[in-house]
Scaffold this motif. Structure first.
Motif, mmCIF file in Angstrom:
data_model
loop_
_atom_site.group_PDB
_atom_site.id
_atom_site.type_symbol
_atom_site.label_atom_id
_atom_site.label_comp_id
_atom_site.label_asym_id
_atom_site.label_seq_id
_atom_site.Cartn_x
_atom_site.Cartn_y
_atom_site.Cartn_z
ATOM 1 N N UNK A 56 56.743 56.751 49.792
ATOM 2 C CA UNK A 56 56.890 55.845 48.657
ATOM 3 C C UNK A 56 57.668 56.520 47.525
ATOM 4 N N UNK A 57 58.375 55.743 46.738
ATOM 5 C CA UNK A 57 59.109 56.341 45.621
ATOM 6 C C UNK A 57 58.140 56.846 44.558
ATOM 7 N N UNK A 58 58.533 57.940 43.936
ATOM 8 C CA UNK A 58 57.702 58.513 42.876
ATOM 9 C C UNK A 58 57.812 57.648 41.629
ATOM 10 N N UNK A 59 56.654 57.230 41.125
ATOM 11 C CA UNK A 59 56.650 56.374 39.944
ATOM 12 C C UNK A 59 55.426 56.700 39.104
ATOM 13 N N UNK A 60 55.632 56.750 37.793
ATOM 14 C CA UNK A 60 54.527 57.014 36.873
ATOM 15 C C UNK A 60 53.829 55.725 36.463
ATOM 16 N N UNK A 61 54.407 54.594 36.786
ATOM 17 C CA UNK A 61 53.835 53.313 36.391
ATOM 18 C C UNK A 61 52.778 52.914 37.422
ATOM 19 N N UNK A 62 51.567 52.724 36.968
ATOM 20 C CA UNK A 62 50.488 52.296 37.846
ATOM 21 C C UNK A 62 50.532 50.778 37.975
ATOM 22 N N UNK A 63 50.488 50.254 39.192
ATOM 23 C CA UNK A 63 50.535 48.810 39.356
ATOM 24 C C UNK A 63 49.240 48.156 38.877
ATOM 25 N N UNK A 64 49.370 46.911 38.473
ATOM 26 C CA UNK A 64 48.199 46.136 38.066
ATOM 27 C C UNK A 64 47.351 45.864 39.313
ATOM 28 N N UNK A 65 46.038 45.864 39.131
ATOM 29 C CA UNK A 65 45.135 45.638 40.263
ATOM 30 C C UNK A 65 44.320 44.380 39.985
ATOM 31 N N UNK A 66 44.317 43.475 40.945
ATOM 32 C CA UNK A 66 43.507 42.265 40.870
ATOM 33 C C UNK A 66 42.381 42.429 41.878
ATOM 34 N N UNK A 67 41.144 42.293 41.402
ATOM 35 C CA UNK A 67 39.982 42.467 42.268
ATOM 36 C C UNK A 67 39.425 41.102 42.656
ATOM 37 N N UNK A 68 39.318 40.881 43.956
ATOM 38 C CA UNK A 68 38.710 39.655 44.480
ATOM 39 C C UNK A 68 37.476 40.085 45.262
ATOM 40 N N UNK A 69 36.327 39.605 44.820
ATOM 41 C CA UNK A 69 35.062 39.942 45.471
ATOM 42 C C UNK A 69 34.516 38.713 46.184
ATOM 43 N N UNK A 70 33.861 38.939 47.309
ATOM 44 C CA UNK A 70 33.169 37.875 48.032
ATOM 45 C C UNK A 70 31.742 38.363 48.245
ATOM 46 N N UNK A 71 30.777 37.627 47.665
ATOM 47 C CA UNK A 71 29.396 38.086 47.739
ATOM 48 C C UNK A 71 28.714 37.618 49.026
ATOM 49 N N UNK A 72 27.424 37.915 49.133
ATOM 50 C CA UNK A 72 26.682 37.602 50.354
ATOM 51 C C UNK A 72 26.574 36.104 50.611
ATOM 52 N N UNK A 73 26.668 35.293 49.558
ATOM 53 C CA UNK A 73 26.617 33.831 49.714
ATOM 54 C C UNK A 73 27.999 33.237 49.940
ATOM 55 N N UNK A 74 29.003 34.080 50.159
ATOM 56 C CA UNK A 74 30.396 33.694 50.394
ATOM 57 C C UNK A 74 31.039 33.057 49.171
ATOM 58 N N UNK A 75 30.537 33.379 47.998
ATOM 59 C CA UNK A 75 31.164 32.924 46.757
ATOM 60 C C UNK A 75 32.278 33.911 46.404
ATOM 61 N N UNK A 76 33.410 33.379 45.932
ATOM 62 C CA UNK A 76 34.586 34.196 45.627
ATOM 63 C C UNK A 76 34.629 34.464 44.128
ATOM 64 N N UNK A 77 34.887 35.712 43.756
ATOM 65 C CA UNK A 77 34.985 36.123 42.354
ATOM 66 C C UNK A 77 36.363 36.713 42.106
ATOM 67 N N UNK A 78 36.992 36.291 41.011
ATOM 68 C CA UNK A 78 38.311 36.777 40.601
ATOM 69 C C UNK A 78 38.108 37.634 39.365
ATOM 70 N N UNK A 79 38.337 38.923 39.473
ATOM 71 C CA UNK A 79 38.159 39.880 38.374
ATOM 72 C C UNK A 79 36.751 39.760 37.774
ATOM 73 N N UNK A 80 35.765 39.476 38.606
ATOM 74 C CA UNK A 80 34.383 39.404 38.141
ATOM 75 C C UNK A 80 33.921 38.011 37.752
ATOM 76 N N UNK A 81 34.839 37.057 37.639
ATOM 77 C CA UNK A 81 34.472 35.682 37.275
ATOM 78 C C UNK A 81 34.481 34.808 38.524
ATOM 79 N N UNK A 82 33.446 33.983 38.654
ATOM 80 C CA UNK A 82 33.322 33.145 39.860
ATOM 81 C C UNK A 82 34.422 32.087 39.895
#
Length: 143
Positions: A56-82
């Motif tokens: 990969x090319x060397x870069x000091x810029x860290x990419x933005x991270x989007x977190x998608x969680x799926x809990x035990x009830x199969x509910x989807x969370x986007x950055x912690x919000x349902x």
């Protein structure tokens, strides 16, 4: 399964042999069966991945991270919000796909979540052209 040589009784015709040797027929049938089994294509369920090649090319810029969680009830969370439904999730993912440099997506499914929900999220990301996806939390599957 023998052959009569000469006259047994001397007066009549030799008896006609009515037995058929089925061993060669069975051998041919087994060979054809094996050939059929070998030539049938194996049906595999696979996910095609395009893995990165090279360094990969060397870069000091860290990419933005989007977190998608799926809990035990199969509910989807986007950055912690349902997320209300899959249409809302697809709308948010479409917004990410329109960005010039799409962020990294970290998908963290619970081991009790339904596979259909996880597969739907992965299918939406692939369909929209988002390629930087990581599955987080695989250590929870090791027992």
């Amino acid at each position: 399964m023998g052959m009569n040589v000469g006259n047994a009784g001397g007066a009549g015709d030799p008896e006609v042999m009515v037995d058929i040797n089925t061993t060669p027929l069975i051998d041919v049938m087994l060979v054809l069966l094996i050939m059929l089994i070998i030539t049938i294509p194996i049906q595999l369920h696979a996910v095609n991945l395009n893995l990165p090649v090279g360094t990969p090319p060397a870069s000091d810029v860290q990419p933005e991270i989007v977190k998608i969680d799926i809990d035990a009830d199969s509910a989807v969370f986007w950055q912690g919000l349902r997320v209300a439904d899959m249409a809302e999730l697809e709308h948010k993912l479409a917004g990410l796909a329109e960005m010039t440099t799409p962020p990294d997506i970290h998908l963290r499914p619970n081991k009790a979540a339904r596979y259909a929900v996880v597969a739907a999220v992965l299918a939406d990301t692939k369909r929209l052209g988002l390629t930087k996806i990581g599955i987080i939390g695989s250590e929870q599957f090791v027992e």
